[in-house]
Design a protein around this motif. Structure first.
Motif, mmCIF file in Angstrom:
data_model
loop_
_atom_site.group_PDB
_atom_site.id
_atom_site.type_symbol
_atom_site.label_atom_id
_atom_site.label_comp_id
_atom_site.label_asym_id
_atom_site.label_seq_id
_atom_site.Cartn_x
_atom_site.Cartn_y
_atom_site.Cartn_z
ATOM 1 N N ARG A 62 0.802 -1.219 0.000
ATOM 2 C CA ARG A 62 0.000 0.000 0.000
ATOM 3 C C ARG A 62 0.836 1.271 0.000
ATOM 4 O O ARG A 62 0.542 2.211 -0.725
ATOM 5 C CB ARG A 62 -0.917 -0.003 1.218
ATOM 6 C CG ARG A 62 -1.737 1.255 1.340
ATOM 7 C CD ARG A 62 -2.711 1.207 2.469
ATOM 8 N NE ARG A 62 -3.442 2.471 2.559
ATOM 9 C CZ ARG A 62 -4.475 2.658 3.334
ATOM 10 N NH1 ARG A 62 -4.925 1.675 4.101
ATOM 11 N NH2 ARG A 62 -5.079 3.819 3.358
ATOM 12 N N ARG A 120 -2.514 9.984 -2.031
ATOM 13 C CA ARG A 120 -1.933 11.161 -1.396
ATOM 14 C C ARG A 120 -0.525 10.922 -0.879
ATOM 15 O O ARG A 120 -0.181 9.808 -0.495
ATOM 16 C CB ARG A 120 -2.789 11.595 -0.211
ATOM 17 C CG ARG A 120 -4.159 12.086 -0.617
ATOM 18 C CD ARG A 120 -5.003 12.423 0.562
ATOM 19 N NE ARG A 120 -4.757 13.799 0.971
ATOM 20 C CZ ARG A 120 -5.602 14.487 1.713
ATOM 21 N NH1 ARG A 120 -6.714 13.955 2.144
ATOM 22 N NH2 ARG A 120 -5.320 15.729 2.041
ATOM 23 N N LEU A 158 -7.320 10.224 -10.229
ATOM 24 C CA LEU A 158 -8.361 10.194 -9.207
ATOM 25 C C LEU A 158 -9.682 10.701 -9.771
ATOM 26 O O LEU A 158 -9.707 11.367 -10.804
ATOM 27 C CB LEU A 158 -7.941 11.080 -8.025
ATOM 28 C CG LEU A 158 -6.572 10.760 -7.444
ATOM 29 C CD1 LEU A 158 -5.767 12.022 -7.246
ATOM 30 C CD2 LEU A 158 -6.709 10.013 -6.153
ATOM 31 N N ASP A 182 0.416 7.003 -0.223
ATOM 32 C CA ASP A 182 -0.591 5.976 0.033
ATOM 33 C C ASP A 182 -1.297 5.649 -1.274
ATOM 34 O O ASP A 182 -2.013 6.483 -1.824
ATOM 35 C CB ASP A 182 -1.591 6.492 1.071
ATOM 36 C CG ASP A 182 -2.610 5.457 1.497
ATOM 37 O OD1 ASP A 182 -2.799 4.450 0.790
ATOM 38 O OD2 ASP A 182 -3.230 5.662 2.559
ATOM 39 N N THR A 202 1.557 11.182 2.176
ATOM 40 C CA THR A 202 1.150 11.215 3.580
ATOM 41 C C THR A 202 2.275 11.613 4.520
ATOM 42 O O THR A 202 2.021 11.873 5.697
ATOM 43 C CB THR A 202 0.587 9.851 4.019
ATOM 44 O OG1 THR A 202 1.584 8.855 3.812
ATOM 45 C CG2 THR A 202 -0.670 9.503 3.239
ATOM 46 N N THR A 224 -0.964 9.842 -9.888
ATOM 47 C CA THR A 224 -2.230 9.358 -9.359
ATOM 48 C C THR A 224 -3.364 9.902 -10.220
ATOM 49 O O THR A 224 -3.463 11.108 -10.436
ATOM 50 C CB THR A 224 -2.445 9.792 -7.897
ATOM 51 O OG1 THR A 224 -2.407 11.205 -7.817
ATOM 52 C CG2 THR A 224 -1.377 9.221 -6.986
ATOM 53 N N LYS A 282 -3.790 3.771 -1.778
ATOM 54 C CA LYS A 282 -5.250 3.649 -1.623
ATOM 55 C C LYS A 282 -5.944 5.008 -1.659
ATOM 56 O O LYS A 282 -7.097 5.099 -2.039
ATOM 57 C CB LYS A 282 -5.605 2.937 -0.315
ATOM 58 C CG LYS A 282 -5.069 1.537 -0.217
ATOM 59 C CD LYS A 282 -5.722 0.611 -1.204
ATOM 60 C CE LYS A 282 -5.236 -0.800 -0.977
ATOM 61 N NZ LYS A 282 -5.091 -1.564 -2.175
ATOM 62 N N THR A 283 -5.240 6.073 -1.254
ATOM 63 C CA THR A 283 -5.833 7.416 -1.279
ATOM 64 C C THR A 283 -5.223 8.291 -2.364
ATOM 65 O O THR A 283 -5.781 9.343 -2.688
ATOM 66 C CB THR A 283 -5.652 8.132 0.078
ATOM 67 O OG1 THR A 283 -4.256 8.363 0.303
ATOM 68 C CG2 THR A 283 -6.267 7.330 1.217
ATOM 69 N N GLU A 331 -11.942 8.664 -5.359
ATOM 70 C CA GLU A 331 -11.572 7.289 -5.727
ATOM 71 C C GLU A 331 -10.275 7.299 -6.532
ATOM 72 O O GLU A 331 -10.114 8.114 -7.450
ATOM 73 C CB GLU A 331 -12.692 6.670 -6.560
ATOM 74 C CG GLU A 331 -12.417 5.266 -7.017
ATOM 75 C CD GLU A 331 -13.526 4.722 -7.920
ATOM 76 O OE1 GLU A 331 -13.310 3.641 -8.496
ATOM 77 O OE2 GLU A 331 -14.571 5.380 -8.083
ATOM 78 N N VAL A 332 -9.365 6.420 -6.166
ATOM 79 C CA VAL A 332 -8.122 6.271 -6.918
ATOM 80 C C VAL A 332 -8.400 5.370 -8.119
ATOM 81 O O VAL A 332 -8.805 4.225 -7.960
ATOM 82 C CB VAL A 332 -7.001 5.674 -6.044
ATOM 83 C CG1 VAL A 332 -5.747 5.440 -6.867
ATOM 84 C CG2 VAL A 332 -6.705 6.577 -4.866
ATOM 85 N N GLY A 346 -4.578 17.052 -1.199
ATOM 86 C CA GLY A 346 -5.829 16.346 -1.466
ATOM 87 C C GLY A 346 -6.858 17.282 -2.081
ATOM 88 O O GLY A 346 -6.819 18.503 -1.891
ATOM 89 N N GLU A 383 -2.013 14.470 6.065
ATOM 90 C CA GLU A 383 -2.933 15.156 5.151
ATOM 91 C C GLU A 383 -2.150 15.920 4.089
ATOM 92 O O GLU A 383 -2.178 17.152 4.041
ATOM 93 C CB GLU A 383 -3.835 16.116 5.932
ATOM 94 C CG GLU A 383 -4.791 15.438 6.879
ATOM 95 C CD GLU A 383 -5.992 14.828 6.183
ATOM 96 O OE1 GLU A 383 -6.337 15.259 5.065
ATOM 97 O OE2 GLU A 383 -6.576 13.906 6.764
#
Length: 170
Positions: free
Chosen positions: A21, A40, A100, A35, A42, A98, A37-38, A79-80, A59, A56
């Motif tokens: 992940r 982003r 998104l 990450d 982190t 990414t 899954k997001t 959603e990724v 984003g 954070e």
């Protein structure tokens, strides 16, 4: 002391994936974590100092209520669609891409965020948004929460207050 990446030597980055992940890119100067899954960033550390507060990193943010255009805040799931990365041939930078899609009410807002981390600690973040005609959102932006201990931040926009494309003074 604040961090000055412009004078740092560009060193190769080591990369590894944790728990299928989290993508890590680091050297003895900088450490970053993404990450998948997001989508982003982190964590961004220079030495022992964390730059990102509360995991954070950049984003999606569309919300802004102003006096002449009040809006109600609403939950905005993101959603990724795709998460990829590539290390440069010399190992001195990594590009994380990414794709998104944010959902604001009934509107979908596809967007892409490309992070380029260099071995001297400089991070380029490039975001592009492709909203539909019906989205009618007041702004499309990325929002990042920085470590509250940081005191010397450079702002490259107009300001120090909020500003918009149609208002060239602040």
């Amino acid at each position: 002391a604040q961090f000055d990446a412009t004078s740092a030597e560009i060193k190769p980055l080591d990369t590894y994936v944790e728990s299928r992940r989290f993508l890590h890119a680091e050297n003895d100067h900088v450490r970053a974590k993404f990450d998948s899954k997001t989508g982003r960033m982190t964590s961004l550390r220079y030495g022992d100092r964390e730059m990102i507060h509360g995991m954070e990193g950049p984003g999606f943010n569309w919300y802004r209520s102003i006096n002449n255009d009040t809006r109600d805040w609403m939950e905005t799931p993101v959603e990724v669609k795709d998460f990829t990365y590539s290390l440069s041939p010399d190992g001195k930078s990594i590009k994380v891409v990414t794709d998104l899609e944010a959902t604001v009410g009934s509107a979908k807002v596809p967007h892409k965020v490309v992070y380029t981390l260099y071995g001297n600690g400089i991070v380029d973040v490039d975001a592009s948004f492709t909203p539909s005609e019906k989205s009618n959102l007041p702004r499309l932006a990325l929002q990042t929460f920085l470590n509250p201990a940081l005191e010397n931040i450079e702002w490259y926009g107009r300001g120090p207050i909020e500003n918009y494309q149609d208002r060239k003074n602040a």
